[in-house]
Enzyme design. Structure first.
Site, PDB file in Angstrom:
ATOM      1  N   TYR A 110      -5.762   2.569  -2.608  1.00 42.00           N
ATOM      2  CA  TYR A 110      -5.689   4.181  -2.272  1.00 42.00           C
ATOM      3  C   TYR A 110      -4.361   4.783  -1.799  1.00 42.00           C
ATOM      4  O   TYR A 110      -4.204   5.619  -1.935  1.00 42.00           O
ATOM      5  CB  TYR A 110      -6.960   4.262  -0.957  1.00 42.00           C
ATOM      6  CG  TYR A 110      -8.419   4.283  -1.725  1.00 42.00           C
ATOM      7  CD1 TYR A 110      -8.769   4.897  -2.828  1.00 42.00           C
ATOM      8  CD2 TYR A 110      -9.295   3.845  -1.010  1.00 42.00           C
ATOM      9  CE1 TYR A 110     -10.038   5.044  -3.397  1.00 42.00           C
ATOM     10  CE2 TYR A 110     -10.599   3.611  -1.445  1.00 42.00           C
ATOM     11  CZ  TYR A 110     -10.950   4.448  -2.568  1.00 42.00           C
ATOM     12  OH  TYR A 110     -12.341   4.317  -3.184  1.00 42.00           O
ATOM     13  N   ALA A 111      -3.649   4.173  -0.850  1.00 45.15           N
ATOM     14  CA  ALA A 111      -2.559   4.427  -0.184  1.00 45.15           C
ATOM     15  C   ALA A 111      -1.596   5.094  -1.226  1.00 45.15           C
ATOM     16  O   ALA A 111      -0.880   5.850  -1.002  1.00 45.15           O
ATOM     17  CB  ALA A 111      -2.086   3.522   0.639  1.00 45.15           C
ATOM     18  N   LEU A 132     -15.761   6.323   8.775  1.00 44.07           N
ATOM     19  CA  LEU A 132     -14.279   6.383   8.228  1.00 44.07           C
ATOM     20  C   LEU A 132     -13.962   7.686   7.670  1.00 44.07           C
ATOM     21  O   LEU A 132     -14.700   8.367   7.286  1.00 44.07           O
ATOM     22  CB  LEU A 132     -14.098   5.443   7.134  1.00 44.07           C
ATOM     23  CG  LEU A 132     -14.745   4.290   7.146  1.00 44.07           C
ATOM     24  CD1 LEU A 132     -14.783   3.145   5.958  1.00 44.07           C
ATOM     25  CD2 LEU A 132     -13.493   3.369   8.282  1.00 44.07           C
ATOM     26  N   GLU A 133     -12.817   8.036   7.830  1.00 45.49           N
ATOM     27  CA  GLU A 133     -12.358   9.361   7.434  1.00 45.49           C
ATOM     28  C   GLU A 133     -11.091   9.035   6.323  1.00 45.49           C
ATOM     29  O   GLU A 133     -10.175   8.165   6.320  1.00 45.49           O
ATOM     30  CB  GLU A 133     -11.291  10.114   8.473  1.00 45.49           C
ATOM     31  CG  GLU A 133     -10.948  11.587   8.184  1.00 45.49           C
ATOM     32  CD  GLU A 133      -9.457  11.488   8.173  1.00 45.49           C
ATOM     33  OE1 GLU A 133      -8.770  12.375   7.381  1.00 45.49           O
ATOM     34  OE2 GLU A 133      -8.825  10.600   8.872  1.00 45.49           O
TER      35      GLU A 133
END
EC number: 3.5.4.13
Length: 187
Positions: A110-111, A132-133
């Site tokens: 994801y990063a 989670l955000e």
């Protein structure tokens, strides 16, 4: 503090339901991986999302969060608008021992797409589903996937137990079952 290894995580998950449901291996075939890793646990997200939108332009205030700023969606793929964020909860329910502090880090997959996960530490004695955000830092829409790996939890053992756990402090996010918005206690 010591970082706890896979066998310790597995023992606590099985004997004390520290993580439930618990996957004692790394599942990674064609998906974002989840399950037990060498020194952590990769958790999944549920398919219920709160997508932040600016259709009602207001000032974001953590003491008085504008509830109309979210669109609720239940789907296996969530599209995060550009430069926005989504709230979700873990599939796994966590029960944190009194001598453990849990830190959360994002998934590198994801990063590398500009999607950042953020969550505060899971404090000693806390339990519940983790809210989670996910921030989309790109100028384009971005996807996240329900029931796949979303973040990694790392378990840190203190040199001794804390005097007062999150549960004993009657923490405001104790035993949360759904995606939980900001809470400010007025005492």
């Amino acid at each position: 503090m010591s970082v706890m290894p896979d066998h310790w995580i597995k023992d606590k998950a099985i004997q004390e339901k520290m993580i439930d449901p618990f996957i004692d291996y790394k599942e990674s075939s064609g998906i974002l991986s989840y399950g037990l890793s060498s020194y952590g646990y990769d958790a999944r997200i549920d398919n219920k999302f709160k997508i932040f939108t600016n259709i009602n332009p207001v000032t974001v205030d953590p003491k008085n969060f504008p509830l109309g700023s979210f669109i609720d969606k239940e789907e296996d793929i969530c599209i995060i608008p550009p430069n926005s964020f989504v709230l979700a909860k873990t599939v796994e329910y966590f029960k944190i021992p009194k001598d453990i502090l849990v830190m959360c880090v994002g998934k590198s997959t994801y990063a590398r797409c500009g999607i950042v996960v953020n969550v505060t530490p899971l404090e000693p004695g806390w339990e519940g589903y983790v809210t989670l955000e996910f921030s989309n830092t790109t100028p384009l829409p971005a996807k996240i996937y329900a029931f796949e790996g979303a973040c990694q939890f790392i378990f840190l053992k203190g040199d001794s137990q804390c005097s007062l756990s999150y549960n004993e402090m009657k923490g405001k996010y104790m035993k949360q079952l759904d995606v939980t918005l900001p809470i400010v206690n007025n005492s």
